[in-house]
Write a protein that holds these residues in place. Structure first.
Motif, PDB file in Angstrom:
ATOM      1  N   TYR A  50      91.481 111.065  66.788  1.00 48.99           N
ATOM      2  CA  TYR A  50      92.022 109.739  67.074  1.00 48.99           C
ATOM      3  C   TYR A  50      91.988 108.767  65.894  1.00 48.99           C
ATOM      4  CZ  TYR A  50      91.882 111.415  71.847  1.00 48.99           C
ATOM      5  OH  TYR A  50      92.085 112.157  72.987  1.00 48.99           O
ATOM      6  N   VAL A  51      90.912 108.756  65.136  1.00 54.64           N
ATOM      7  CA  VAL A  51      90.776 107.737  64.093  1.00 54.64           C
ATOM      8  C   VAL A  51      91.461 108.168  62.803  1.00 54.64           C
ATOM      9  CG1 VAL A  51      89.157 106.416  62.679  1.00 54.64           C
ATOM     10  CG2 VAL A  51      88.642 106.859  65.098  1.00 54.64           C
ATOM     11  N   ALA A  52      91.165 109.364  62.327  1.00 54.51           N
ATOM     12  CA  ALA A  52      91.688 109.816  61.038  1.00 54.51           C
ATOM     13  C   ALA A  52      93.118 110.338  61.174  1.00 54.51           C
ATOM     14  CB  ALA A  52      90.773 110.888  60.457  1.00 54.51           C
ATOM     15  N   LYS A  53      93.946 109.555  61.802  1.00 62.83           N
ATOM     16  CA  LYS A  53      95.364 109.860  61.980  1.00 62.83           C
ATOM     17  C   LYS A  53      96.189 108.777  61.304  1.00 62.83           C
ATOM     18  CE  LYS A  53      94.830 113.362  64.918  1.00 62.83           C
ATOM     19  NZ  LYS A  53      95.308 114.736  64.638  1.00 62.83           N
ATOM     20  N   GLN A  54      97.393 109.125  60.905  1.00 61.98           N
ATOM     21  CA  GLN A  54      98.281 108.117  60.326  1.00 61.98           C
ATOM     22  C   GLN A  54      98.944 107.330  61.447  1.00 61.98           C
ATOM     23  OE1 GLN A  54     100.396 110.889  57.528  1.00 61.98           O
ATOM     24  NE2 GLN A  54     100.159 109.161  56.126  1.00 61.98           N
ATOM     25  N   PHE A  78      93.699 103.629  59.415  1.00 62.99           N
ATOM     26  CA  PHE A  78      93.014 102.420  59.872  1.00 62.99           C
ATOM     27  C   PHE A  78      92.044 101.940  58.792  1.00 62.99           C
ATOM     28  CE2 PHE A  78      90.567  99.581  62.501  1.00 62.99           C
ATOM     29  CZ  PHE A  78      91.537  99.078  63.363  1.00 62.99           C
ATOM     30  N   PRO A  79      92.068 100.622  58.475  1.00 60.41           N
ATOM     31  CA  PRO A  79      91.388 100.106  57.283  1.00 60.41           C
ATOM     32  C   PRO A  79      89.919  99.743  57.490  1.00 60.41           C
ATOM     33  CG  PRO A  79      92.661  98.352  58.288  1.00 60.41           C
ATOM     34  CD  PRO A  79      92.901  99.579  59.126  1.00 60.41           C
ATOM     35  N   VAL A  80      89.088 100.736  57.757  1.00 64.75           N
ATOM     36  CA  VAL A  80      87.645 100.514  57.857  1.00 64.75           C
ATOM     37  C   VAL A  80      86.908 101.680  57.198  1.00 64.75           C
ATOM     38  CG1 VAL A  80      87.765  99.175  60.003  1.00 64.75           C
ATOM     39  CG2 VAL A  80      87.463 101.673  60.105  1.00 64.75           C
ATOM     40  N   LYS A  81      85.621 101.456  56.947  1.00 62.76           N
ATOM     41  CA  LYS A  81      84.706 102.532  56.574  1.00 62.76           C
ATOM     42  C   LYS A  81      83.791 102.806  57.757  1.00 62.76           C
ATOM     43  CE  LYS A  81      84.318 101.756  51.561  1.00 62.76           C
ATOM     44  NZ  LYS A  81      83.360 101.497  50.451  1.00 62.76           N
ATOM     45  N   ILE A  82      83.471 104.075  57.968  1.00 60.49           N
ATOM     46  CA  ILE A  82      82.549 104.446  59.040  1.00 60.49           C
ATOM     47  C   ILE A  82      81.493 105.376  58.458  1.00 60.49           C
ATOM     48  CG2 ILE A  82      82.272 105.559  61.294  1.00 60.49           C
ATOM     49  CD1 ILE A  82      85.242 104.918  61.827  1.00 60.49           C
ATOM     50  N   GLU A  83      80.246 104.990  58.647  1.00 61.71           N
ATOM     51  CA  GLU A  83      79.116 105.850  58.304  1.00 61.71           C
ATOM     52  C   GLU A  83      78.497 106.333  59.608  1.00 61.71           C
ATOM     53  OE1 GLU A  83      76.819 103.703  54.833  1.00 61.71           O
ATOM     54  OE2 GLU A  83      77.861 102.244  56.094  1.00 61.71           O
ATOM     55  N   ALA A  84      77.941 107.546  59.604  1.00 57.90           N
ATOM     56  CA  ALA A  84      77.350 108.088  60.826  1.00 57.90           C
ATOM     57  C   ALA A  84      76.219 109.037  60.492  1.00 57.90           C
ATOM     58  CB  ALA A  84      78.405 108.806  61.666  1.00 57.90           C
ATOM     59  N   LEU A  85      75.301 109.189  61.434  1.00 54.82           N
ATOM     60  CA  LEU A  85      74.273 110.213  61.302  1.00 54.82           C
ATOM     61  C   LEU A  85      74.925 111.591  61.360  1.00 54.82           C
ATOM     62  CD1 LEU A  85      71.485 108.910  63.748  1.00 54.82           C
ATOM     63  CD2 LEU A  85      71.645 108.555  61.272  1.00 54.82           C
ATOM     64  N   PRO A  86      74.357 112.588  60.724  1.00 61.71           N
ATOM     65  CA  PRO A  86      74.897 113.945  60.834  1.00 61.71           C
ATOM     66  C   PRO A  86      74.893 114.409  62.291  1.00 61.71           C
ATOM     67  CG  PRO A  86      73.338 113.799  59.006  1.00 61.71           C
ATOM     68  CD  PRO A  86      73.231 112.512  59.760  1.00 61.71           C
ATOM     69  N   GLU A  87      75.923 115.158  62.667  1.00 61.56           N
ATOM     70  CA  GLU A  87      76.006 115.695  64.023  1.00 61.56           C
ATOM     71  C   GLU A  87      74.748 116.504  64.342  1.00 61.56           C
ATOM     72  OE1 GLU A  87      78.418 114.561  65.969  1.00 61.56           O
ATOM     73  OE2 GLU A  87      80.178 115.868  65.745  1.00 61.56           O
ATOM     74  N   ASN A 122      69.684 108.503  52.608  1.00 65.84           N
ATOM     75  CA  ASN A 122      70.209 107.696  53.708  1.00 65.84           C
ATOM     76  C   ASN A 122      70.971 108.602  54.664  1.00 65.84           C
ATOM     77  OD1 ASN A 122      71.240 105.764  55.422  1.00 65.84           O
ATOM     78  ND2 ASN A 122      72.641 104.866  53.916  1.00 65.84           N
ATOM     79  N   LEU A 123      70.496 108.705  55.902  1.00 68.83           N
ATOM     80  CA  LEU A 123      71.124 109.595  56.882  1.00 68.83           C
ATOM     81  C   LEU A 123      72.458 109.070  57.379  1.00 68.83           C
ATOM     82  CD1 LEU A 123      68.082 110.740  59.051  1.00 68.83           C
ATOM     83  CD2 LEU A 123      69.096 111.856  57.063  1.00 68.83           C
ATOM     84  N   LEU A 124      72.741 107.797  57.199  1.00 73.77           N
ATOM     85  CA  LEU A 124      74.052 107.263  57.566  1.00 73.77           C
ATOM     86  C   LEU A 124      75.036 107.635  56.460  1.00 73.77           C
ATOM     87  CD1 LEU A 124      73.176 103.761  59.074  1.00 73.77           C
ATOM     88  CD2 LEU A 124      74.208 105.690  60.280  1.00 73.77           C
ATOM     89  N   ARG A 125      75.776 108.709  56.696  1.00 77.81           N
ATOM     90  CA  ARG A 125      76.682 109.255  55.680  1.00 77.81           C
ATOM     91  C   ARG A 125      78.110 108.762  55.914  1.00 77.81           C
ATOM     92  NH1 ARG A 125      73.589 114.070  54.927  1.00 77.81           N
ATOM     93  NH2 ARG A 125      71.443 113.278  54.706  1.00 77.81           N
ATOM     94  N   LEU A 126      78.818 108.549  54.838  1.00 76.82           N
ATOM     95  CA  LEU A 126      80.210 108.120  54.937  1.00 76.82           C
ATOM     96  C   LEU A 126      81.045 109.260  55.520  1.00 76.82           C
ATOM     97  CD1 LEU A 126      82.020 105.670  54.245  1.00 76.82           C
ATOM     98  CD2 LEU A 126      82.483 106.764  52.042  1.00 76.82           C
ATOM     99  N   VAL A 127      81.669 109.022  56.665  1.00 73.64           N
ATOM    100  CA  VAL A 127      82.478 110.056  57.325  1.00 73.64           C
ATOM    101  C   VAL A 127      83.947 109.661  57.422  1.00 73.64           C
ATOM    102  CG1 VAL A 127      80.569 111.059  58.638  1.00 73.64           C
ATOM    103  CG2 VAL A 127      81.843 109.123  59.608  1.00 73.64           C
ATOM    104  N   TYR A 128      84.244 108.385  57.165  1.00 71.29           N
ATOM    105  CA  TYR A 128      85.643 107.931  57.162  1.00 71.29           C
ATOM    106  C   TYR A 128      85.731 106.747  56.214  1.00 71.29           C
ATOM    107  CZ  TYR A 128      90.108 105.967  58.659  1.00 71.29           C
ATOM    108  OH  TYR A 128      91.395 105.481  58.685  1.00 71.29           O
ATOM    109  N   PRO A 180      90.240 110.717  51.087  1.00 62.22           N
ATOM    110  CA  PRO A 180      89.297 111.838  50.979  1.00 62.22           C
ATOM    111  C   PRO A 180      87.947 111.343  50.475  1.00 62.22           C
ATOM    112  CG  PRO A 180      91.405 112.392  49.974  1.00 62.22           C
ATOM    113  CD  PRO A 180      91.446 110.916  50.259  1.00 62.22           C
ATOM    114  N   ILE A 181      86.879 111.903  51.015  1.00 62.74           N
ATOM    115  CA  ILE A 181      85.528 111.521  50.613  1.00 62.74           C
ATOM    116  C   ILE A 181      84.957 112.659  49.770  1.00 62.74           C
ATOM    117  CG2 ILE A 181      83.227 110.883  51.418  1.00 62.74           C
ATOM    118  CD1 ILE A 181      84.575 110.023  54.072  1.00 62.74           C
TER     119      ILE A 181
END
Length: 542
Positions: free
Chosen positions: A61-65, A106-115, A476-482, A487-488
């Motif tokens: 849903y998020v990483a779509k054009q 979508f113009p944001v950054k998202i960091e998240a804990l590893p799955e 830091n466990l909050l890793r950049l995922v978007y 591309p990261i």
């Protein structure tokens, strides 16, 4: 482009979110985060949780054009969405701007804990950052990202169930039988799901449990005896081929249902058919189509010869009546008909047979059944459980009180504000924000931007973020995922086996409760609360 249902991506949020870009103050940067605020079902004794499921949301849903077509469809919808079927306000110009300037992402950054990370409540599991003109869109994705509550809650519930079963194994199962632990909880929840998508998201969350080490010469036993956890094939397929590079994740066994049993003139004939077709392996027969007691006392002995000749393992399934008593009845009947062996710990294992209880199982009844099994002198190795609605349906966002809240804002409005004891005018200034409702103190939120690091005991601790360096800090466990769709470098999603291993490793080292806020964050919380009181007093004096 619209999602698979034809819904434009701009509408995959709550209605009021479309108005918030107009309502937030002008800002250079805004930050929000998501957290679980209570332990499972409000548990205050055990506040551990398993974070899982953000990959599915981001990829689908998020990483779509997002496209002009999305805007055009949204425009048609918003034209009559306001009260009285009048036009509804939405930030069309911002949408068009990032479609043009950001290639539709979508113009944001998202960091998240590893799955698969296990942590305690109040740990930020993701953090959203929006900057510049797009700052007001910081919480636009909240509706989608908050849906991580579901797979995380299922994963947490499944893990708590494993703890209950594992305790019974510690007491009643020998070391050489411990590898069967993974077979003890089976997902029966597919038919109770509201959509196929729910079965995939919830079903894979249940499977986020590490497989035991199985000797190569025993693996064929594992794949038979250990019907590894699910009848939800949608989740098993998705986990294997989308998340785990084709490596098997879950399995099941042949089993009858009531329709099969009642289609034959007698239950004996139905069971004989099962033995004839699948009797060399593990198979299950539901036993209560007519008279459960009769099936155990008369039908079961009548198929003894056929079953022994085939040499497989018969699993008896009660599906009505008292959950504890029906399991004990099956164990006693199995012992009478097939015999039992006493293990080194002094508990009986039914010879070539077992029981699976899948009727209305929950965490409470699971513990009660296992306690009764132990009291009756049987090993937990002879009992398995199926959980359907109790696993995938009987929970909601309030089960662990998940929420996403704004936590930091960098204003730009040219006014004078008091921040951290200093006056600023005609410039940027930073405010750390907290929600602190007097009517429900449990719903407080944390102030600032965050980093999550392991302490010396391997427990995730929440720290105030110390700047952009934290984004690239490997601790830091909050890793950049978007990152605005770009591309990261070096980023990739772990395969399912790695996620499972992470659950096992991180859950086992966590104490049941812990103060996971760093001293620096405690200090910041205290300061922000004092500032809030001062501001409140000033408002009263205006």
């Amino acid at each position: 482009m619209p999602d698979k249902h034809g819904i434009p991506l701009f509408l995959l949020t709550d209605s009021y979110k479309a108005t918030h870009a107009f309502l937030y103050p002008d800002a250079e940067k805004m930050v929000a985060y998501g957290e679980f605020r209570t332990g499972y079902d409000g548990d205050k004794v055990d506040t551990r949780l398993v974070f899982y499921g953000i990959r599915y949301i981001l990829e689908n849903y998020v990483a779509k054009q997002w496209s002009i077509e999305d805007v055009e469809l949204a425009d048609q919808f918003f034209a009559t969405h306001n009260a009285g079927f009048e036009p509804f306000p939405y930030p069309k110009n911002l949408f068009l701007k990032f479609i043009e300037e950001n290639n539709g992402y979508f113009p944001v950054k998202i960091e998240a804990l590893p799955e698969g990370t296990a942590c305690h409540i109040h740990t930020p599991v993701y953090q959203i950052t929006a900057e510049g003109e797009y700052s007001g869109l910081v919480t636009f994705l909240e509706t989608l990202l908050t849906m991580t509550w579901y797979p995380s809650t299922v994963a947490t519930k499944s893990r708590r169930a494993r703890d209950v079963i594992e305790a019974a194994y510690d007491d009643t199962v020998d070391e050489d039988g411990y590898w069967t632990l993974e077979s003890r909880l089976h997902d029966f929840g597919f038919r109770g799901c509201t959509t196929v998508e729910q079965s995939i998201v919830g079903g894979t969350a249940h499977l986020v449990r590490i497989l035991p080490s199985v000797p190569r010469d025993l693996f064929f036993l594992f794949t038979d005896l250990n019907f590894t956890g699910t009848d939800t094939m949608s989740a098993a397929f998705y986990a294997q081929f989308t998340l785990n590079n084709g490596k098997p994740v879950a399995s099941s066994i042949p089993a009858t249902e009531h329709s099969v049993m009642t289609s034959w003139k007698t239950e004996r004939e139905a069971i004989k058919r099962m033995i004839d077709r699948f009797g060399i392996g593990v198979f299950a027969c539901v036993m209560d189509s007519y008279d459960y007691v009769n099936a155990l006392e008369k039908v079961l002995p009548s198929i003894y010869t056929e079953k022994i000749e085939k040499g497989g393992i018969m699993i008896m399934r009660p599906d009505s009546g008292d959950q504890v008593e029906t399991v004990l009845m099956a164990l006693r009947a199995g012992e009478r008909v097939f015999g039992a062996d006493v293990n080194k710990k002094g508990y009986k294992i039914i010879r070539g047979a077992g029981v699976i209880q899948g009727d209305g199982v929950n965490l409470t009844s699971l513990a009660a059944i296992l306690a009764a099994v132990k009291e009756a002198g049987y090993s937990a190795q002879s009992v398995a459980f199926g959980m359907g609605g109790g696993l995938l349906q009987k929970l909601n966002r309030d089960t662990m009180s998940f929420a996403t809240k704004l936590s930091n804002i960098v204003y730009k409005d040219g006014t004078i504000r008091h921040v951290n004891g200093i006056y600023f005018a005609n410039t940027f200034f930073i405010i750390d924000l907290m929600k602190t409702p007097k009517t429900d103190g449990a719903k407080f939120s944390l102030p600032g931007e965050f980093a999550v690091r392991l302490n010396h005991d391997g427990i995730p601790i929440v720290h105030p973020k110390s700047g952009s360096a934290d984004e690239s800090d490997p601790t830091n466990l909050l890793r950049l995922v978007y990152d605005n769709g770009k591309p990261i470098p070096g980023a990739h999603w772990d395969d399912f086996d790695v996620v499972r291993a992470r659950v096992k490793e991180t859950w086992s080292r966590l104490p049941k409760t812990y103060d996971n806020l760093s001293p620096e964050l405690h200090k910041k919380v205290k300061f922000v609360l004092e500032e809030q009181r001062r501001i409140f007093d000033l408002q009263l004096n205006v």
